[in-house]
Design a protein around this motif. Structure first.
Motif, short mmCIF file in Angstrom:
data_model
loop_
_atom_site.label_atom_id
_atom_site.label_comp_id
_atom_site.label_asym_id
_atom_site.label_seq_id
_atom_site.Cartn_x
_atom_site.Cartn_y
_atom_site.Cartn_z
N ALA A 143 3.78 1.56 -4.29
CA ALA A 143 3.57 1.33 -3.01
C ALA A 143 2.52 0.37 -2.92
O ALA A 143 1.80 -0.12 -3.74
N GLY A 144 2.82 -0.35 -1.53
CA GLY A 144 1.76 -1.47 -1.53
C GLY A 144 1.88 -1.73 0.01
O GLY A 144 2.84 -1.26 0.78
N ALA A 145 1.30 -2.87 0.48
CA ALA A 145 1.33 -3.59 1.82
C ALA A 145 1.19 -5.05 1.51
O ALA A 145 0.67 -5.68 0.83
N ASN A 146 2.05 -5.63 2.41
CA ASN A 146 2.23 -7.08 2.45
C ASN A 146 2.16 -7.58 3.82
O ASN A 146 2.24 -6.97 4.99
N TYR A 147 1.45 -8.85 3.86
CA TYR A 147 1.21 -9.42 5.08
C TYR A 147 2.53 -10.38 5.07
O TYR A 147 2.13 -11.53 4.17
N VAL A 148 3.16 -10.66 6.18
CA VAL A 148 4.17 -11.65 5.88
C VAL A 148 4.22 -12.57 7.24
O VAL A 148 3.82 -12.34 8.22
N HIS A 149 4.40 -13.88 6.73
CA HIS A 149 4.32 -14.81 7.80
C HIS A 149 5.72 -15.56 7.76
O HIS A 149 6.06 -16.09 6.91
N HIS A 150 6.33 -15.75 9.13
CA HIS A 150 7.49 -16.12 9.19
C HIS A 150 7.63 -16.77 10.51
O HIS A 150 6.73 -16.28 11.35
N THR A 151 8.97 -17.28 10.96
CA THR A 151 9.01 -17.53 12.35
C THR A 151 10.53 -16.62 12.59
O THR A 151 11.49 -16.48 11.85
N ASP A 152 10.66 -16.47 14.11
CA ASP A 152 12.07 -15.90 14.51
C ASP A 152 12.99 -16.97 14.68
O ASP A 152 12.76 -18.19 14.64
N GLY A 153 14.08 -16.35 15.28
CA GLY A 153 15.47 -17.26 15.71
C GLY A 153 14.92 -18.45 16.53
O GLY A 153 15.63 -19.42 16.62
N GLU A 154 13.88 -18.22 17.60
CA GLU A 154 13.77 -19.21 18.42
C GLU A 154 12.45 -20.01 18.11
O GLU A 154 12.20 -21.09 18.82
N GLY A 155 11.98 -19.87 16.80
CA GLY A 155 11.03 -20.81 16.21
C GLY A 155 9.39 -20.35 16.35
O GLY A 155 8.51 -21.04 16.43
N CYS A 156 9.41 -19.18 17.04
CA CYS A 156 8.00 -18.53 17.18
C CYS A 156 7.43 -17.99 16.05
O CYS A 156 8.15 -17.40 15.02
N ARG A 157 6.15 -18.21 15.93
CA ARG A 157 5.42 -17.80 14.68
C ARG A 157 5.35 -16.09 14.67
O ARG A 157 5.08 -15.57 15.82
N VAL A 158 5.79 -15.72 13.75
CA VAL A 158 5.72 -13.98 13.59
C VAL A 158 4.85 -13.67 12.45
O VAL A 158 5.27 -13.92 11.23
#
Length: 167
Positions: free
Chosen positions: A99-114
């Motif tokens: 078990a663990g936890a991750n910090y995830v950085h990506h962009t959504d379909g419109e190019g906004c940072r998530v």
């Protein structure tokens, strides 16, 4: 004939499993590959996930891990993640839960940072091919706290692990 074949297979399995010594003080390093249309959620069609993981057995059968991950996606923007977790080896046979936890950085379909926080659980097996090297198939589930239906998902990861003694 079937009984003899089954007994030979069991003997081979037991001899390979005898290398599975998850003792306190060992260091672990792993590289894994997942995706290849085996990760399913509503936001993805195809992806390739490369992961590196390091760990330390702080107690017999208990490992603390840190990982970094990069995902290449054909139809969506790429993303990366950093995480930490725990792994427990069941009965010294190579079967593990984690078990663990991750910090995830990506962009959504419109190019906004998530930016997302994803708890994760894993179930896998460390199959020793030598005294220190393993092949590790692993099923995992990542739960998105940002958007369950878009980013949560399960998948299959295949990795190679190395267990080194620090003593």
């Amino acid at each position: 004939m079937r009984k003899k074949l089954f007994m030979m297979l069991m003997a081979l399995t037991m001899s390979v499993a005898s290398f599975a010594q998850f003792e306190q003080g060992k260091v672990y390093a792993s590289a894994g590959l997942s995706g290849l249309d085996l990760n399913f959620n509503s936001n993805e069609k195809w992806k390739l996930d490369l992961m590196g993981k390091v760990g330390y057995l702080f107690e017999d059968n208990w490992m603390v891990t840190a990982q970094g991950e990069f995902d290449y996606r054909k139809y969506e923007p790429n993303y990366f993640s950093l995480g930490a977790g725990l792994r427990y080896y069941i009965l010294q046979n190579g079967l593990f839960i984690g078990a663990g936890a991750n910090y995830v950085h990506h962009t959504d379909g419109e190019g906004c940072r998530v930016d997302d926080f994803m708890p994760t659980v894993q179930l896998g097996y460390a199959f020793f091919i030598s005294r220190t090297v393993t092949i590790e198939p692993e099923l995992y589930y990542n739960q998105s706290l940002k958007s369950h239906s878009d980013y949560s998902g399960f998948g299959l990861r295949i990795g190679f692990g190395i267990y080194l003694n620090t003593k």
